[in-house]
Motif scaffolding. Structure first.
Motif, mmCIF file in Angstrom:
data_model
loop_
_atom_site.group_PDB
_atom_site.id
_atom_site.type_symbol
_atom_site.label_atom_id
_atom_site.label_comp_id
_atom_site.label_asym_id
_atom_site.label_seq_id
_atom_site.Cartn_x
_atom_site.Cartn_y
_atom_site.Cartn_z
ATOM 1 N N ALA A 107 0.774 -1.334 -0.152
ATOM 2 C CA ALA A 107 0.020 -0.080 -0.003
ATOM 3 C C ALA A 107 0.948 1.392 0.084
ATOM 4 O O ALA A 107 1.429 1.541 0.891
ATOM 5 C CB ALA A 107 -0.942 0.206 1.280
ATOM 6 N N LEU A 108 0.681 2.022 -1.092
ATOM 7 C CA LEU A 108 1.737 3.227 -1.288
ATOM 8 C C LEU A 108 1.186 4.525 -0.680
ATOM 9 O O LEU A 108 -0.258 4.460 -0.910
ATOM 10 C CB LEU A 108 1.972 3.279 -2.676
ATOM 11 N N SER A 109 1.753 5.362 -0.130
ATOM 12 C CA SER A 109 1.285 6.651 0.274
ATOM 13 C C SER A 109 1.060 7.569 -0.987
ATOM 14 O O SER A 109 1.601 7.113 -2.081
ATOM 15 C CB SER A 109 1.986 7.192 1.243
ATOM 16 N N VAL A 110 0.503 8.854 -0.954
ATOM 17 C CA VAL A 110 0.452 9.497 -2.190
ATOM 18 C C VAL A 110 1.762 9.915 -2.706
ATOM 19 O O VAL A 110 2.206 9.729 -3.793
ATOM 20 C CB VAL A 110 -0.771 10.661 -1.791
ATOM 21 N N PRO A 111 2.519 10.350 -1.635
ATOM 22 C CA PRO A 111 4.031 10.774 -2.219
ATOM 23 C C PRO A 111 4.782 9.633 -2.879
ATOM 24 O O PRO A 111 5.551 9.842 -3.751
ATOM 25 C CB PRO A 111 4.659 11.352 -1.030
ATOM 26 N N GLU A 112 4.598 8.524 -2.154
ATOM 27 C CA GLU A 112 5.344 7.335 -2.756
ATOM 28 C C GLU A 112 4.825 6.688 -4.058
ATOM 29 O O GLU A 112 5.652 6.545 -4.929
ATOM 30 C CB GLU A 112 5.270 6.152 -1.665
ATOM 31 N N LEU A 113 3.690 7.040 -4.088
ATOM 32 C CA LEU A 113 2.909 6.647 -5.518
ATOM 33 C C LEU A 113 3.443 7.639 -6.631
ATOM 34 O O LEU A 113 3.835 7.269 -7.770
ATOM 35 C CB LEU A 113 1.501 6.760 -5.336
ATOM 36 N N LEU A 114 3.536 8.853 -6.033
ATOM 37 C CA LEU A 114 3.969 9.976 -7.060
ATOM 38 C C LEU A 114 5.633 9.776 -7.488
ATOM 39 O O LEU A 114 5.758 9.750 -8.604
ATOM 40 C CB LEU A 114 4.078 11.528 -6.546
ATOM 41 N N ARG A 115 6.101 9.410 -6.323
ATOM 42 C CA ARG A 115 7.592 9.014 -6.707
ATOM 43 C C ARG A 115 7.770 7.782 -7.471
ATOM 44 O O ARG A 115 8.571 7.914 -8.596
ATOM 45 C CB ARG A 115 8.510 8.780 -5.284
#
Length: 209
Positions: free
Chosen positions: A189-197
């Motif tokens: 489960a990726l956080s929004v910043p992790e998903l953007l990165r």
């Protein structure tokens, strides 16, 4: 000069965060890599660079001193402002940037939104060997392949952030969908910043819609 911030993380957005220092909330812009290392309510530390313009004072935050130094060097390249320098570091880690410049890889630099062939060549010439040697801390992960059709919408906030950075909407949706699909397959489960990165890394690997 504000060289660093350390304190409680009050807020994290797609493009920046706020850290409370001595009772004052200090807002800064940052790369997805930096933002992914912060958690709201926990203590965070960032290295910072204050960019002064006639109409604005903007603070930029970085995960480490190496990323900040790369930002400073990029600002010395002709035609590279703070926004473009941050976009370059959002797509390429410091070591990936060093390799691209050392090998004169114009194609790799062109993956940065807003940086065309001439701009990429200018960065290569102006930056040269100013970034120093490789550090061995390049954590770029293997990019997932394009996802199968699942019928689910890609995260709209991340898609919007990629569009703001210069990608077209179709490409942005493909990147976010690919990353989300890969994460689901691995049970992550990726956080929004992790998903953007991760989406920027996918795009930086040369995948295009």
């Amino acid at each position: 000069m504000i060289a660093s911030l350390r304190g409680t993380v009050l807020d994290i957005s797609l493009t920046g965060a706020v850290i409370e220092v001595g009772g004052v909330g200090m807002a800064f812009q940052a790369t997805p890599t930096t933002l992914a290392g912060l958690r709201v309510g926990e203590e965070g530390t960032v290295h910072t660079e204050l960019v002064v313009r006639e109409d604005a004072l903007t603070l930029f935050g970085f995960a480490d001193a190496d990323e900040r130094q790369c930002f400073r060097v990029l600002l010395g390249a002709k035609g590279v402002g703070a926004k473009l320098a941050l976009a370059i570091l959002a797509v390429h880690t410091p070591d990936a940037l060093r390799r691209a410049i050392a090998s004169q890889d114009v194609a790799a630099l062109k993956r940065v939104p807003g940086l065309g062939p001439k701009g990429a060549q200018r960065v290569i010439i102006d930056v040269g060997d100013k970034l120093g040697p490789l550090t061995g801390q390049d954590l770029a992960a293997e990019r997932p392949q394009a996802p199968a059709e699942t019928g689910e919408e890609a995260n709209p906030d991340v898609v919007a952030a990629l569009v703001q950075l210069g990608w077209n909407e179709a490409t942005a949706r493909q990147a976010v969908g690919a990353v989300e699909s890969g994460a689901q397959e691995q049970g992550e489960a990726l956080s929004v910043p992790e998903l953007l990165r991760a989406s920027l890394r996918w795009l930086g690997g040369g995948h295009r819609g």
